[in-house]
Every structure is written in C-alpha cells, then in structure tokens.
Design an enzyme around this catalytic site. Structure first.
Site, mmCIF file in Angstrom:
data_model
loop_
_atom_site.group_PDB
_atom_site.id
_atom_site.type_symbol
_atom_site.label_atom_id
_atom_site.label_comp_id
_atom_site.label_asym_id
_atom_site.label_seq_id
_atom_site.Cartn_x
_atom_site.Cartn_y
_atom_site.Cartn_z
ATOM 1 N N HIS A 133 0.829 -1.215 0.000
ATOM 2 C CA HIS A 133 0.000 0.000 0.000
ATOM 3 C C HIS A 133 0.858 1.257 0.000
ATOM 4 O O HIS A 133 0.411 2.335 0.397
ATOM 5 C CB HIS A 133 -0.953 0.013 1.209
ATOM 6 C CG HIS A 133 -2.065 -0.971 1.072
ATOM 7 N ND1 HIS A 133 -2.769 -1.450 2.151
ATOM 8 C CD2 HIS A 133 -2.575 -1.606 -0.014
ATOM 9 C CE1 HIS A 133 -3.683 -2.326 1.726
ATOM 10 N NE2 HIS A 133 -3.590 -2.440 0.417
ATOM 11 N N CYS B 19 2.304 16.876 -11.805
ATOM 12 C CA CYS B 19 3.446 16.542 -12.691
ATOM 13 C C CYS B 19 4.122 15.222 -12.310
ATOM 14 O O CYS B 19 4.996 14.743 -13.025
ATOM 15 C CB CYS B 19 4.473 17.678 -12.657
ATOM 16 S SG CYS B 19 5.424 17.759 -11.130
ATOM 17 N N CYS C 133 3.812 21.295 -4.877
ATOM 18 C CA CYS C 133 4.995 20.993 -5.694
ATOM 19 C C CYS C 133 5.558 22.306 -6.248
ATOM 20 O O CYS C 133 4.864 23.335 -6.258
ATOM 21 C CB CYS C 133 4.551 20.079 -6.838
ATOM 22 S SG CYS C 133 5.831 19.701 -8.050
ATOM 23 N N GLU D 243 -7.639 -11.888 17.330
ATOM 24 C CA GLU D 243 -8.960 -12.507 17.137
ATOM 25 C C GLU D 243 -9.025 -13.195 15.767
ATOM 26 O O GLU D 243 -8.148 -12.993 14.925
ATOM 27 C CB GLU D 243 -10.041 -11.416 17.217
ATOM 28 C CG GLU D 243 -9.852 -10.327 16.178
ATOM 29 C CD GLU D 243 -10.709 -9.094 16.451
ATOM 30 O OE1 GLU D 243 -11.216 -8.949 17.580
ATOM 31 O OE2 GLU D 243 -10.852 -8.267 15.529
HETATM 32 N N1 APR Z 1 -1.197 -8.349 17.846
HETATM 33 C C1 APR Z 1 -1.786 -9.084 16.864
HETATM 34 N N2 APR Z 1 -2.858 -8.652 16.150
HETATM 35 C C2 APR Z 1 -3.354 -7.432 16.462
HETATM 36 C C3 APR Z 1 -2.803 -6.611 17.475
HETATM 37 C C4 APR Z 1 -1.675 -7.118 18.181
HETATM 38 N N3 APR Z 1 -1.094 -6.411 19.161
HETATM 39 N N4 APR Z 1 -3.537 -5.458 17.536
HETATM 40 C C5 APR Z 1 -4.495 -5.557 16.597
HETATM 41 N N5 APR Z 1 -4.400 -6.742 15.951
HETATM 42 C C6 APR Z 1 -5.218 -7.235 14.839
HETATM 43 C C7 APR Z 1 -6.679 -6.918 14.935
HETATM 44 O O1 APR Z 1 -7.371 -7.955 15.628
HETATM 45 C C8 APR Z 1 -7.095 -6.869 13.451
HETATM 46 O O2 APR Z 1 -7.485 -8.161 12.984
HETATM 47 O O3 APR Z 1 -4.752 -6.586 13.672
HETATM 48 C C9 APR Z 1 -5.818 -6.447 12.732
HETATM 49 C C10 APR Z 1 -5.837 -5.032 12.237
HETATM 50 O O4 APR Z 1 -6.827 -4.941 11.238
HETATM 51 P P1 APR Z 1 -7.062 -3.540 10.498
HETATM 52 O O5 APR Z 1 -7.131 -2.455 11.488
HETATM 53 O O6 APR Z 1 -8.223 -3.753 9.546
HETATM 54 O O7 APR Z 1 -5.723 -3.284 9.660
HETATM 55 P P2 APR Z 1 -5.306 -3.945 8.282
HETATM 56 O O8 APR Z 1 -5.788 -5.360 8.180
HETATM 57 O O9 APR Z 1 -3.858 -3.720 8.096
HETATM 58 O O10 APR Z 1 -6.114 -3.034 7.210
HETATM 59 C C11 APR Z 1 -5.868 -3.284 5.844
HETATM 60 O O11 APR Z 1 -7.158 -1.319 5.279
HETATM 61 O O12 APR Z 1 -7.746 0.846 5.677
HETATM 62 C C12 APR Z 1 -6.954 0.031 4.902
HETATM 63 O O13 APR Z 1 -5.014 0.688 3.809
HETATM 64 C C13 APR Z 1 -5.500 0.339 5.069
HETATM 65 O O14 APR Z 1 -3.636 -1.196 4.894
HETATM 66 C C14 APR Z 1 -4.886 -0.977 5.532
HETATM 67 C C15 APR Z 1 -5.919 -1.988 5.090
#
Ligand code: APR
Length: 250
Positions: free
Chosen positions: A120, A131, A149, A216
């Site tokens: 990402h 540009c 820019c 989870e």
């Molecule tokens: N250890 C392990 N897992 C964790 C922890 C932790 N300390 N803290 C949070 N999580 C888990 C949560 O349970 C959740 O399943 O990490 C996950 C985070 O999910 P999101 O917040 O949805 O993040 P992500 O999956 O990276 O989102 C994907 O969505 O908004 C876009 O571009 C953004 O790259 C991002 C994409």
C-alpha cells in the site's frame, strides 16, 4: 494447546527456506500506532469515506492533509516493536525470505528487514498529483496545507488510497512470493481489504502452510489458515523466534 501450535510453527519455519510474512496494522499497534478497525482504531476517528479515498483527497486535500499530518507525526515518533524485531531476526537467521506489508510506517525496514514489499505504498515519499515529481517526506515543510509541488500541484503521500491502483511492481512481487512460499505468517491483519487479502489465499492455493497471528479470528481463520496463534504479535513472534533459535543450536 497454543504452546504446541507455537512449536509446530517454529518447526515449520526452521525447516523451510521459503517463509514469507504478510503483515497488517496490528503488527504496529505495540509501537503505538492505532490500527484501523479495532475498537479505538483510526476509522473510528476519521471516516474513511471522507479521509481515505482518492476522491475525498482531490475534493478537499487540506482537510485530508490535517489527518495525514497528525498520522505522520505519530509514524515519525514510532519505533519497531518486538514483533518487527523478531521478523528481522528471522531474516538474519535465513528463515524469512520477504515481508509483504500493508503498512506504510516503514517499521519493518527500520527493524532491519531488507526485502519488504510495500503493498500500500509508503508515507516516506510524496508525489505531485499534477506533474508526478516525487519528494522525500523530510524535504517538505508541512507549514501550509496542502503542501505544493514546485509546479504548484498538490502533493500526496505515495500511499494507496481507496480507489487507487496497487503499485504494479509491488503487486507482481507480492504474488510471486505468495505463489512460491512454503509457509506464510499472516500477522495483524483483519483480511477484509482487497486485493491485499487475496495474497494469503494465493499462497494457500499454491500449497503453503498458512499460520495466522492475531488477537482474534478473521475471515481467513476457518477457510484459509491452517491454524491461528491468538495473542499479541510481539509475544507470539518472540516465542516462535525462540523456538527457531533453539533448533538452530541443536
Ligand atoms: N497483535 C496481533 N494482532 C493485532 C494486534 C496485536 N497487538 N492489535 C491488533 N491486531 C489485529 C486486529 O485484531 C485486526 O485483525 O490486527 C488487525 C488489524 O486490522 P485492520 O485495522 O483492519 O488493519 P489492516 O488489516 O492492516 O487493514 C488493511 O485497510 O484501511 C486500509 O489501507 C488500510 O492497509 C490498511 C488496510
């Protein structure tokens, strides 16, 4: 039960020379960076429809830049946590080929991983919407928003907003690693954003062992993952690293 699964994961990582990590925002939560969808996450504070789509950015770059500036300060002040450091250690030991990350925080690189595919994009660079000229983040003073820019075009971080394509090179590299790995560690992602969430599926289809590390369950857990190690990424990855290191000494 979980100890056995950690042992099984360490053994699989130790035995394979084609291990890939696929990470999401959850791996950086222990560095003080909120994730997006957990309680208290970023999308609770900022509506993604107003802050995370390319249409919203073009419509009101000043408003989106106010959020980006706040996030940028947080990212600049964050440091790799034990989860990032464990992945860097696994690479050094020859047990991790690549990290495919959805994160833009550069923490895998700061931890020491040398093959990081930023699916990402990255907050470390800005590009002109008019540009295309690129700037390092440090080159641009964020006094007036949005930053402009030299051609007077609006600058945007080189991160992928909703409605924008995945950088083609990153997509090709990520899919190549997914299709050729033997083990994929899927760490801290809710696996709900496409096409990123297709990466573990591609690995599974190619015959890889899929191990989730998350607080989870996710949509992957019952259909794609071979097992889930429930808990904080830092604690679990340190335990997996200890298991691999223990075998390396035998
Ligand atoms: N250890 C392990 N897992 C964790 C922890 C932790 N300390 N803290 C949070 N999580 C888990 C949560 O349970 C959740 O399943 O990490 C996950 C985070 O999910 P999101 O917040 O949805 O993040 P992500 O999956 O990276 O989102 C994907 O969505 O908004 C876009 O571009 C953004 O790259 C991002 C994409």
């Amino acid at each position: 039960m979980q100890e056995d699964l950690i042992e099984k994961t360490a053994l699989a990582v130790f035995r394979s020379n084609r291990v890939v990590a696929f990470t999401g925002a959850g791996i950086s939560v222990e560095s003080g960076i909120p994730d997006f969808r957990s309680a208290g996450g970023l999308w609770e504070r900022f509506d993604p429809a107003e802050y995370a789509t390319i249409e919203a950015f073009r419509a009101n770059p000043k408003k989106v830049w106010a959020m980006l500036k706040e996030m940028g300060t947080l990212l600049e002040n964050s440091r790799p946590n034990p989860a990032h450091l464990a992945l860097a250690r696994l690479e050094k030991m020859g047990h991790l080929r690549a990290v495919i990350t959805q994160n833009i925080d550069n923490l895998h690189q700061e931890a020491g991983n040398t093959r990081v595919i930023e699916y990402h994009g990255s907050h470390k660079k800005l590009a002109c919407l008019s540009c295309g000229r690129e700037y390092a983040r440090e080159e641009v003073a964020l006094t007036a928003l949005p930053p402009l820019c030299r051609c007077s075009g609006v600058l945007k971080p080189t991160v992928v907003f909703f409605g924008e394509p995945i950088p083609w090179g990153a997509h090709l590299e990520a899919m190549e690693e997914a299709r050729t790995c033997q083990v994929m560690l899927v760490i801290g992602t809710s696996a709900v954003v496409s096409p990123a969430c297709d990466i573990p599926v591609a690995a599974k289809r190619a015959g890889a062992l899929i191990v989730e590390i998350n607080l989870e369950e996710t949509p992957l857990t019952r259909q794609v993952s071979d097992w889930i190690l429930k808990g904080s990424a830092g604690r679990i990855l340190q335990s997996v690293l200890d298991g691999v290191a223990g075998r390396s000494r035998l």
